[in-house]
Design a protein around this motif. Structure first.
Motif, PDB file in Angstrom:
ATOM      1  N   ILE A 282      14.760  88.017  90.089  1.00 24.74           N
ATOM      2  CA  ILE A 282      13.860  89.192  89.634  1.00 24.74           C
ATOM      3  C   ILE A 282      12.667  88.294  88.901  1.00 24.74           C
ATOM      4  CG2 ILE A 282      15.008  89.052  87.319  1.00 24.74           C
ATOM      5  CD1 ILE A 282      13.224  92.316  88.998  1.00 24.74           C
ATOM      6  N   LEU A 317      14.341  98.969  85.908  1.00 25.69           N
ATOM      7  CA  LEU A 317      15.587  98.176  85.587  1.00 25.69           C
ATOM      8  C   LEU A 317      16.061  98.388  84.152  1.00 25.69           C
ATOM      9  CD1 LEU A 317      17.304  95.758  85.773  1.00 25.69           C
ATOM     10  CD2 LEU A 317      15.710  94.132  85.148  1.00 25.69           C
ATOM     11  N   THR A 344      19.531  95.722  96.080  1.00 29.22           N
ATOM     12  CA  THR A 344      18.440  94.519  95.898  1.00 29.22           C
ATOM     13  C   THR A 344      18.050  93.956  97.072  1.00 29.22           C
ATOM     14  OG1 THR A 344      19.308  94.299  93.742  1.00 29.22           O
ATOM     15  CG2 THR A 344      17.887  92.530  94.442  1.00 29.22           C
ATOM     16  N   ALA A 371      14.722  97.252  91.748  1.00 31.61           N
ATOM     17  CA  ALA A 371      14.944  97.638  90.032  1.00 31.61           C
ATOM     18  C   ALA A 371      16.354  98.254  89.862  1.00 31.61           C
ATOM     19  CB  ALA A 371      13.955  98.331  89.347  1.00 31.61           C
ATOM     20  N   MET A 374      19.254  95.596  90.569  1.00 30.58           N
ATOM     21  CA  MET A 374      19.265  94.683  89.351  1.00 30.58           C
ATOM     22  C   MET A 374      19.950  95.356  88.203  1.00 30.58           C
ATOM     23  SD  MET A 374      18.115  91.671  90.090  1.00 30.58           S
ATOM     24  CE  MET A 374      17.076  90.813  91.295  1.00 30.58           C
ATOM     25  N   GLY A 375      19.559  96.499  88.139  1.00 30.01           N
ATOM     26  CA  GLY A 375      20.375  97.381  86.980  1.00 30.01           C
ATOM     27  C   GLY A 375      21.737  97.526  87.035  1.00 30.01           C
ATOM     28  N   HIS A 483      19.479  91.690  81.430  1.00 28.50           N
ATOM     29  CA  HIS A 483      18.755  90.747  82.177  1.00 28.50           C
ATOM     30  C   HIS A 483      17.891  89.750  81.349  1.00 28.50           C
ATOM     31  CE1 HIS A 483      15.841  93.780  81.065  1.00 28.50           C
ATOM     32  NE2 HIS A 483      14.805  93.012  81.525  1.00 28.50           N
TER      33      HIS A 483
END
Length: 501
Positions: A282, A317, A344, A371, A374-375, A483
Motif C-alpha cells: 500500500i 481502506l 488486492t 482498498a 487491504m481492509g 494499517h
C-alpha cells in the motif's frame, strides 16, 4: 474540584494530547508523497533522490519504534513522549526552512524517530491513564485518530500545497505539536515500569538501521549500478552481516529488542509477514500514484487533484476495515486474510495493464479493489499477532508487527521506486514517448506488488487456526488503525491491556 473530577479531567487531557499527536503524525506521514514533486521543483533535487524522504522515515521508524517504548518504560513515558514532540517540531521547522533536498531528507529521518516515539509512548501513556472499559474506549479513539490521520494526509497535503506551498504542512504540524506539548505538560502525569530491567537494547536498534540502510541503498541504486555489480552485492552482503549481528546480539542481551523465541510461533510469524506485505504494497502504491498522477506526461493533476484521486484507496481502506472483524468472526481469520490478499492481487493486476491512454476513471475499480482487500487482510492479521501469544508476550508481539510495518514500507517503496524509474529510463532510451514510458514503469511495479500480494494469499494458508476477534466496537477501531499500528482486540489472550509496542 473532587479527586474523581481531577482524575477524569487529567485522563481527558491525556486522551486529547495523544489522539491529536497521533493524528498529526499519521497525516504527516501519508501526505509527504503528494508533496515530492513540489519539493523537487523548489529544491532542484530529483524525485528519485527525494524518495529517501519516504524510505528514510520508515527505516528509522523501524529501528526506533520498540526502543522508544522501552525508553519510556525506564526513563518516564511523559518525558520520552515530550522528547518525541520536541524532535517532531524541530524536524518540521528544519524541513520547512530547507533550501535543499538533502536537508529535507535529513529532517524526515529525524521525523521518523520522532513519529515512532510519539506513537509508542503516547499509546503507553493512554493505557496507564485509564482502566477497564475506559481504557478500551480511549485506545479505540486513539486507533480511530490514527486511521483518520493516515486517510486524510494526502488530501491535506494537496490542499496545503495549493494554499501555502509545500512548507505549510510542516509549519502547521509544528504548531499543533507545540500545543500537544503544552497540553501534555499540564495534564499528563509521569509513569514508569518499575518492574522492568533498566537496560536498553541500543545495539539492536543500531543494527536494525545498519541492516536496512544498505539493503535499501542497494535496491535503490541497483538500476544504476546493476543488480550483480560489486557495489550492489556489497550492500546486500553488509545487510546480511548486520542482520546476523542483530540475531547474535538479541540472543545475549537481558531485554532484547526482539524476543527470538516469538519467531517459533507460526501464527505470529505468518501474520507478521502478512502485515509486512500489506504495509509494503500500500505504501509503494501510494508513492507511485502520487508521482504518476501529477506527472505532466500522464494525468498532469495538481497536488490537490492528486490528493483527491487517492481517496478511494485511503478512505476506502478506513471505511471497510471496521466492518471486517465481524466477517472474520464468521469466516475465520486466515480465510479473511487470504480473501483480502486475493482481492488486492486482482487490483494490482488490473493496474498492471495500465497504458498512457488511461483516464483517471480507469483507476477507480482497481483502487477500490486494493482498498477493500487491504481492509480485509490488515485487521485480522493484526488481531492474529496479539491473539497468538500468552498475555505476558502481547507487548512483544505488537512490537514485532509494528516494526514489520515500517520495514515493509521502507523496502517496498524503495523497490517500487527503483522498478518504476528503471523501466521509465529503459523505455525512454528505446525511444518510447514519455507517457508510454511512465505507464510501463507503473505497470511493471504493479505486477511486482501483485506477486507480493499473492504471497500474502499463500501466507494466509500457513497461519494456523487462532482466536478471532468478536467484532466489538473496539475491534472495529483496532481494525481501522491496523494499517498504521497494532492494537489488542477481544481475541487477545486474557483480554490483556498491555498495548505497548
Amino acid at each position: 474540584m473532587s479527586d474523581v473530577a481531577q482524575v477524569s479531567t487529567r485522563a481527558g487531557g491525556v486522551l486529547a494530547a495523544t489522539c491529536i499527536s497521533t493524528l498529526v503524525v499519521n497525516a504527516n506521514t501519508s501526505a509527504v508523497s503528494i508533496l515530492l514533486p513540489a519539493i523537487s521543483e523548489d529544491t532542484g533535487t530529483s524525485v528519485e533522490t527525494l524518495q529517501w524522504a519516504v524510505t528514510g522515515y520508515s527505516l528509522v521508524g523501524a529501528a526506533v519504534i520498540v526502543t522508544s517504548g522501552s525508553l519510556g518504560d525506564v526513563f518516564g513515558r511523559k518525558r520520552v513522549f515530550q522528547l518525541g514532540l520536541v524532535l517532531f517540531v524541530a524536524s518540521c521547522v528544519m524541513i520547512a526552512l530547507a533550501g535543499s533536498g538533502g536537508m529535507v531528507i535529513a529532517g524526515r529521518v529525524i521525523q521518523g524517530a520522532a513519529g515512532a516515539t510519539i506513537l509508542a509512548c503516547g499509546l503507553s501513556l493512554l493505557s496507564v491513564a485509564n482502566e477497564g472499559q475506559a481504557q478500551l474506549r480511549a485506545v479505540s479513539l486513539w486507533g480511530a485518530a490514527a486511521a483518520v490521520g493516515a486517510a486524510a494526509g494526502p488530501l491535506l497535503g494537496g490542499v496545503l500545497v495549493d494554499l501555502t506551498g509545500w512548507q505549510g504542512l510542516f509549519w502547521i504540524d509544528a504548531g499543533v505539536a507545540v500545543l500537544c506539548m503544552l497540553l501534555t505538560m499540564v495534564t499528563v502525569s509521569e509513569s514508569r515500569d518499575e518492574q522492568r530491567p533498566r537496560t536498553i537494547d541500543y545495539a539492536g536498534t543500531i543494527l536494525i538501521a545498519v541492516t536496512l540502510t544498505p539493503l535499501i541503498l542497494g535496491v535503490t541504486k541497483s538500476g544504476d549500478w546493476g543488480w550483480l555489480s560489486a557495489a550492489t552485492i556489497g550492500c546486500f552482503a553488509l545487510s546480511v552481516a548486520a542482520g546476523y549481528g542483530f540475531i547474535a546480539v538479541e540472543r545475549r542481551v537481558a531485554v532484547p529488542l526482539l524476543d527470538l523465541a516469538l519467531l517459533r510461533n507460526r501464527v505470529l510469524v505468518g501474520s507478521t509477514i502478512a502485515i509486512l506485505i500489506g504495509a509494503g504494497t500500500i505504501n509503494g502504491l501510494m508513492y507511485l500514484l502520487s508521482l504518476y498522477f501529477q506527472d505532466p506526461a500522464s494525468l498532469d493533476f495538481s497536488p490537490l487533484e492528486a490528493g483527491l484521486a487517492t481517496l478511494p484507496a485511503t478512505v476506502g481502506l478506513v471505511v471497510v476495515a471496521p466492518l471486517v472483524p465481524r466477517l472474520a468472526a464468521k469466516l475465520g481469520g486466515r480465510q479473511t486474510i487470504g480473501a483480502g490478499f486475493a482481492l488486492t492481487t486482482v487490483g494490482f493486476v488490473m493496474v498492471g495493464f495500465v497504458d498512457a491512454a488511461w483516464a483517471y476513471r480507469a483507476f477507480l475499480l482497481p483502487l477500490v479493489a486494493i482498498a477493500v482487500g487491504m481492509g480485509m487482510s490488515n485487521g485480522p492479521a493484526s488481531s492474529a499477532a496479539t491473539a497468538s501469544v500468552p498475555e505476558n508476550q502481547v507487548g512483544g508481539a505488537s512490537g514485532v508487527s509494528n516494526m514489520a510495518r515500517y520495514v515493509g514500507a521502507a523496502v517496498a517503496t524503495a523497490l517500487a521506486a527503483t522498478i518504476y524509474g528503471t523501466v521509465i529510463g529503459n523505455q525512454t532510451e528505446d525511444g518510447a514517448a514519455q507517457g508510454d514510458a511512465l505507464a510501463a514503469g507503473l505497470a511493471a511495479a504493479s505486477w511486482t506488488m501483485a506477486v507480493f500480494s499473492f504471497l500474502g494469499v499463500l501466507m494466509a494458508l500457513v497461519i494456523a487456526r487462532h482466536r478471532a476477534a468478536a467484532g466489538t466496537l473496539e475491534d472495529a477501531a483496532a481494525a481501522a488503525a491496523a494499517h498504521t499500528h497494532t492494537l489488542p482486540t477481544s481475541a487477545t489472550a486474557g483480554r490483556s491491556r498491555d498495548t505497548r509496542p
